[in-house]
Design a protein around this motif. Structure first.
Motif: not given
Length: 96
Positions: A54-61
């Motif tokens: 749900x958090x923008x620009x987060x990647x692969x955990x």
């Protein structure tokens, strides 16, 4: 609980209302804070790739949050408290 606003990358104008996302300790692997010249960075690693979906620009955990220079001390204190709470939570889970 993470609170954030989405800003325009070029002008830095706020593009969204304040958003809140609750991430349970069960889903957090680690929390780190790195102080920089212009601000700081909070890096949170989850147990799953879905932890920060749900958090923008987060990647692969993984989630990386930029902290403004004026907010560095408060962020450092908050992250320190969160790390202690996470450690205590994990120790309690081990005892069960």
């Amino acid at each position: 609980m993470l609170e954030f606003e989405i800003k325009d990358a070029i002008g830095g104008f706020i593009k969204s209302d304040l958003k809140e996302v609750e991430i349970p300790f069960d889903e957090i692997e680690s929390i780190a804070y790195k102080k920089g010249i212009w601000g700081g960075t909070v890096k949170i690693e989850g147990n799953s790739m879905r932890t920060f979906e749900e958090i923008p620009e987060s990647e692969q955990g993984r989630c990386e949050l930029k902290i403004k220079r004026k907010d560095r001390n408060e962020a450092e204190t908050s992250i320190s408290s969160a790390r202690v709470a996470l450690s205590e939570y994990k120790l309690d889970k081990l005892d069960e």
